[in-house]
Design a protein around this motif. Structure first.
Motif, PDB file in Angstrom:
ATOM      1  N   MET A   1       0.892  -1.168   0.033  1.00  0.00           N
ATOM      2  CA  MET A   1       0.212  -0.199   0.093  1.00  0.00           C
ATOM      3  C   MET A   1       0.766   1.237  -0.014  1.00  0.00           C
ATOM      4  SD  MET A   1      -3.260  -0.356   2.714  1.00  0.00           S
ATOM      5  CE  MET A   1      -3.209   1.428   2.405  1.00  0.00           C
ATOM      6  N   LEU A   5      -1.877   5.037   6.455  1.00  0.00           N
ATOM      7  CA  LEU A   5      -3.047   5.474   7.328  1.00  0.00           C
ATOM      8  C   LEU A   5      -2.797   6.497   8.207  1.00  0.00           C
ATOM      9  CD1 LEU A   5      -4.157   1.701   8.384  1.00  0.00           C
ATOM     10  CD2 LEU A   5      -5.519   3.609   7.025  1.00  0.00           C
ATOM     11  N   ARG A  75     -27.781  -4.527  11.116  1.00  0.00           N
ATOM     12  CA  ARG A  75     -28.130  -5.307  10.017  1.00  0.00           C
ATOM     13  C   ARG A  75     -29.554  -6.056  10.295  1.00  0.00           C
ATOM     14  NH1 ARG A  75     -22.851  -5.409  10.536  1.00  0.00           N
ATOM     15  NH2 ARG A  75     -21.779  -4.826   8.902  1.00  0.00           N
TER      16      ARG A  75
ATOM     17  N   GLU B  52     -11.501   2.824   8.032  1.00  0.00           N
ATOM     18  CA  GLU B  52     -10.284   2.646   7.082  1.00  0.00           C
ATOM     19  C   GLU B  52      -9.160   1.609   8.074  1.00  0.00           C
ATOM     20  OE1 GLU B  52      -7.937   6.008   5.883  1.00  0.00           O
ATOM     21  OE2 GLU B  52      -7.443   6.691   7.702  1.00  0.00           O
ATOM     22  N   LEU B  53      -9.088   1.755   9.497  1.00  0.00           N
ATOM     23  CA  LEU B  53      -8.246   1.376  10.103  1.00  0.00           C
ATOM     24  C   LEU B  53      -8.310  -0.135   9.823  1.00  0.00           C
ATOM     25  CD1 LEU B  53      -6.078   2.005  12.276  1.00  0.00           C
ATOM     26  CD2 LEU B  53      -7.729   1.796  13.998  1.00  0.00           C
ATOM     27  N   SER B  56      -7.637  -1.825   5.780  1.00  0.00           N
ATOM     28  CA  SER B  56      -6.388  -1.598   5.417  1.00  0.00           C
ATOM     29  C   SER B  56      -5.643  -2.666   4.729  1.00  0.00           C
ATOM     30  CB  SER B  56      -5.395  -0.958   6.149  1.00  0.00           C
ATOM     31  OG  SER B  56      -5.390  -1.470   7.422  1.00  0.00           O
ATOM     32  N   VAL B  65     -14.886  -6.211   7.475  1.00  0.00           N
ATOM     33  CA  VAL B  65     -15.641  -5.049   8.365  1.00  0.00           C
ATOM     34  C   VAL B  65     -16.961  -4.790   7.684  1.00  0.00           C
ATOM     35  CG1 VAL B  65     -15.377  -2.468   8.190  1.00  0.00           C
ATOM     36  CG2 VAL B  65     -13.226  -3.837   8.434  1.00  0.00           C
ATOM     37  N   ASN B  66     -17.180  -5.257   6.403  1.00  0.00           N
ATOM     38  CA  ASN B  66     -18.724  -4.948   6.256  1.00  0.00           C
ATOM     39  C   ASN B  66     -19.726  -5.958   6.673  1.00  0.00           C
ATOM     40  OD1 ASN B  66     -18.080  -2.690   4.786  1.00  0.00           O
ATOM     41  ND2 ASN B  66     -17.735  -3.980   2.885  1.00  0.00           N
ATOM     42  N   ASP B  67     -19.208  -7.186   7.272  1.00  0.00           N
ATOM     43  CA  ASP B  67     -20.001  -8.177   7.661  1.00  0.00           C
ATOM     44  C   ASP B  67     -20.051  -8.258   8.928  1.00  0.00           C
ATOM     45  OD1 ASP B  67     -20.667  -8.968   5.088  1.00  0.00           O
ATOM     46  OD2 ASP B  67     -19.834 -10.724   4.997  1.00  0.00           O
ATOM     47  N   GLN B  68     -19.029  -8.080   9.792  1.00  0.00           N
ATOM     48  CA  GLN B  68     -19.026  -8.444  11.136  1.00  0.00           C
ATOM     49  C   GLN B  68     -18.695  -7.330  12.180  1.00  0.00           C
ATOM     50  OE1 GLN B  68     -16.245 -11.867  11.618  1.00  0.00           O
ATOM     51  NE2 GLN B  68     -17.091 -12.945   9.613  1.00  0.00           N
ATOM     52  N   THR B  69     -18.542  -6.148  11.528  1.00  0.00           N
ATOM     53  CA  THR B  69     -18.486  -5.167  12.651  1.00  0.00           C
ATOM     54  C   THR B  69     -19.681  -4.117  12.726  1.00  0.00           C
ATOM     55  OG1 THR B  69     -17.636  -3.423  11.175  1.00  0.00           O
ATOM     56  CG2 THR B  69     -16.007  -5.085  12.197  1.00  0.00           C
ATOM     57  N   TYR B  70     -19.742  -3.103  13.674  1.00  0.00           N
ATOM     58  CA  TYR B  70     -20.531  -2.179  13.517  1.00  0.00           C
ATOM     59  C   TYR B  70     -19.908  -0.938  13.024  1.00  0.00           C
ATOM     60  CZ  TYR B  70     -23.886  -4.303  16.765  1.00  0.00           C
ATOM     61  OH  TYR B  70     -24.905  -5.234  17.263  1.00  0.00           O
ATOM     62  N   PHE B  72     -20.642   2.489  10.318  1.00  0.00           N
ATOM     63  CA  PHE B  72     -21.817   3.505   9.889  1.00  0.00           C
ATOM     64  C   PHE B  72     -21.135   4.684   9.503  1.00  0.00           C
ATOM     65  CE2 PHE B  72     -21.996   6.273  13.868  1.00  0.00           C
ATOM     66  CZ  PHE B  72     -21.337   5.412  14.622  1.00  0.00           C
ATOM     67  N   VAL B  80     -17.339   5.163  10.230  1.00  0.00           N
ATOM     68  CA  VAL B  80     -16.904   4.837  11.415  1.00  0.00           C
ATOM     69  C   VAL B  80     -17.365   3.420  12.051  1.00  0.00           C
ATOM     70  CG1 VAL B  80     -16.896   5.852  13.843  1.00  0.00           C
ATOM     71  CG2 VAL B  80     -17.781   7.232  11.878  1.00  0.00           C
ATOM     72  N   LEU B  82     -17.212   0.785  15.090  1.00  0.00           N
ATOM     73  CA  LEU B  82     -17.063   0.400  16.618  1.00  0.00           C
ATOM     74  C   LEU B  82     -15.967  -0.724  16.916  1.00  0.00           C
ATOM     75  CD1 LEU B  82     -20.591   0.082  18.314  1.00  0.00           C
ATOM     76  CD2 LEU B  82     -19.308   1.971  18.070  1.00  0.00           C
ATOM     77  N   TYR B 116     -20.378  -7.854  15.221  1.00  0.00           N
ATOM     78  CA  TYR B 116     -21.784  -8.186  14.702  1.00  0.00           C
ATOM     79  C   TYR B 116     -21.900  -9.458  14.586  1.00  0.00           C
ATOM     80  CZ  TYR B 116     -26.464  -7.634  13.038  1.00  0.00           C
ATOM     81  OH  TYR B 116     -27.710  -7.970  12.886  1.00  0.00           O
TER      82      TYR B 116
END
Lengths: 417, 417
Positions: A1, A5, A75, B52-53, B56, B65-70, B72, B80, B82, B116
């Motif tokens: 990358m 960050l 979700r 982004e953290l 990366s 990140v999209n499937d298993q985190t909170y 928004f 952001v 959690l 999540y």
């Protein structure tokens, strides 16, 4: 990358590096000790709450939730909010166990709270708050007095003196009675006067009077006098506080407090330092927090105090102690090949309750000894070929320079005692 | 409002009523004491992090990140999350100060983390975790050994004994060398074998061999033997742990650990109780966590241990002490009209460092005395007309029934001593 960050935290929240964390813990630990010195029990809950908890009080709240909180849809299509205040959460929890709890219940918590603030200098989006409440006490006066006494001690226990802050007390019932005695009876006028009073100390007297006359033409003079002379008066709460030894307390009839749910005593504590002259803590009595959840109406009295204001107060009045978090003992291997021997030595001290750090760095022996001397640790112990061969070690007291030698067991006992 | 609000917390998170909070605090306080006994410093950060953290490291992470985190989007169009784990946060903070920090740095934190999870029995969406890391130690062996020793002490300090748990150690470098010695060199095969090894203790030997032969036909027997006999072998880490007095440690060549960033020593601790036989804690060494943020590559070794598993372990092995959080002294007014006198008396004791609860309830005197006797408090003091008139009080020791009388100052000294 190629792109790196950012090392910055999310906008409006704080990283707590060890030196800031030490201050934060000092604040939380002291709050906790104060609350427990009054027999309060600690509770907590998740920062995630169903959004309906905050929208329940009508359209105004709905707008507040939408504009000023972190609210999102999960979700499972549930609307979730990062709690902006603790009161709805504790009301939910009290309502959930109202049949089993032995009232009066004294609870405290130190939650983090989130508000979506427009970017303003110095405003944080996440802060921590000491929240204390007494629920369901029949003797409301005693509960109000105890709650203000706890707020008072929450500053005294940091080393503050009475000269450093002022407690201001008002009472919504007494204000209502006073307005009624002047013939001001309609709720709308009372609300407007209350809002104006909230600005009494921020605006000129003439401006206050001009606005007051618009709202209550016939009662303006009487209200002004009531407000202006309030410091010379007292009520049952201030009398009782004086009786238990709290002297920096005054009636302030201009005190309004924003929250609609207060129904009796309200109070705030102000920093007396002109450089930091602001409200540090506020609270009051509410008749009913729980009927949103069931048929039971449970009232109480409580307050909240934020970590940012608390730290400002401690810094303004030079009340932060030296919070050096170093280990008690630094073990210094003479060469890195003795690092594991250093770890073995350290385990003997840790087992005896002595916090022990092993310097496993590649620094030179002299540098390691100097670092230990400046670390704030109380003791230094060097581990090298001789010490290991003889199984006898020299413990140096870094405060007075004295040395004693012996087995690890003996030396550990010496520090632990 | 006709419809009542739910008293339930948000799905998958927990309310901490005082009795649960007392256990939670016991766990956090003990973790904290253990980490500090090794000279670790505490840090913290907000639960909110820029998304982004976590994204990366490429597409796989983005999906996670999209499937298993909170996650928004805030009102400023920032994404952001959690935090689901603490490592990216601490890497960000270390990178942010890498020039000033005196490495090796020993840091710990007790963050809450969010995942999540699809609704599964017993799975929580928010949990707390002890996170410990040593960053930037040149002597990697000493750092690895110290980190495992800290993990070990984090159970011992709760009163656990070595028989209650097992430490399993493996090393990614050693595994790679072994595979290379067998001619298994391509990364893809090594990854597949590692994933299969992770299931070694969960599947039948025959199934393991069948799958292993598919991946590395010529090396399957040798790998099986290496894995099966690993408990009888040792490496530098297990030898050093034995040398510092830790005996419940074994090599386990099937140990894989999920995280891709581990590059050397990896370890887990398992509960030995058949009723709770599972991994309680895991960690390992990573070469580089910080080059995502800048040019510096800083490595380290660390572990994480969750509050839910910790509590299960303590309950399984009956290691939870009596956590009665009562005040030391209960002040009982004979009638409610003496409640404020009770508060005054209490202030004298609180000022002397004695936690004091005043029973301001409307209960009968006899009931109040009985409640005090059953509260777990050490002392009882009755406040009535006589006591107030004489300014002399009787302090009852609830443990042995003895009584002593005197002024408040004398009695407070007596308890505080």
């Amino acid at each position: 990358m190629a792109e790196k960050l950012s090392i910055e935290p999310y906008k409006g929240v704080r990283d707590f590096y060890p030196e800031d964390m030490a201050i934060q813990r000092h604040i939380f630990d002291t709050w906790s000790r104060t609350a427990e010195s009054f027999g309060f029990e600690r509770y907590d809950a998740s920062v995630l709450e169903p959004s309906e908890l905050y929208k329940s009080k009508g359209a105004e709240n709905e707008e507040l939730v939408n504009d000023q909180t972190y609210t999102f849809v999960d979700r499972g299509d549930r609307e979730v909010t990062l709690r902006p205040e603790m009161t709805p959460t504790v009301a939910r929890m009290i309502a959930g166990r109202h049949k089993e709890l032995p009232f009066p219940v004294r609870w405290y918590s130190i939650p983090n709270l989130f508000r979506y603030e427009r970017s303003q200098r110095g405003r944080v989006r996440e802060h921590w708050q000491l929240n204390c409440d007494i629920f369901g006490a029949e003797d409301q006066l005693a509960a109000d007095v105890e709650m203000i006494a706890l707020a008072y001690r929450s500053l005294i226990d940091f080393g503050a003196t009475e000269e450093m802050f002022s407690i201001k007390v008002n009472d919504r019932r007494e204000m209502k009675e006073f307005y009624h005695s002047l013939g001001v009876i309609d709720e709308e006028s009372i609300t407007q006067v209350t809002r104006l009073n909230d600005r009494f100390r921020k605006i000129e007297r003439a401006e206050y009077m001009e606005e007051l006359r618009k709202i209550v033409p016939g009662a303006a003079e009487a209200i002004l006098e009531f407000v202006e002379k309030s410091e010379q008066t007292e009520n049952a709460v201030t009398k009782a506080l004086n009786a238990i030894g709290i002297n920096n307390v005054q009636i302030d009839r201009s005190l309004a407090r924003g929250f609609d749910y207060y129904t009796g005593t309200i109070f705030e504590i102000f920093d007396n330092d002109p450089k930091n002259n602001r409200s540090m803590l506020g609270g009051g009595r509410y008749d009913d927090l729980t009927s949103l959840f069931g048929d039971e109406r449970i009232g109480g009295v409580g307050f909240g105090m934020g970590d940012v204001t608390m730290r400002d107060f401690l810094e303004t009045h030079d009340l932060l102690p030296n919070l050096n978090a170093s280990a008690s003992l630094i073990v210094v291997p003479t060469e890195t090949k003795f690092n594991l021997d250093g770890e073995k030595v350290a385990m003997a001290f840790r087992g005896a309750g002595v916090s022990t750090l092993v310097d496993i760095s590649n620094r030179k022996l002299g540098k390691k000894v100097t670092n230990a001397a400046h670390s704030g640790a109380g003791y230094l112990l060097v581990v090298g070929e001789d010490e290991i061969a003889r199984d006898e070690f020299v413990l140096k007291n870094l405060a007075d320079g004295t040395e004693s030698s012996g087995s690890l067991t003996d030396l550990a006992k010496q520090i632990a005692s």
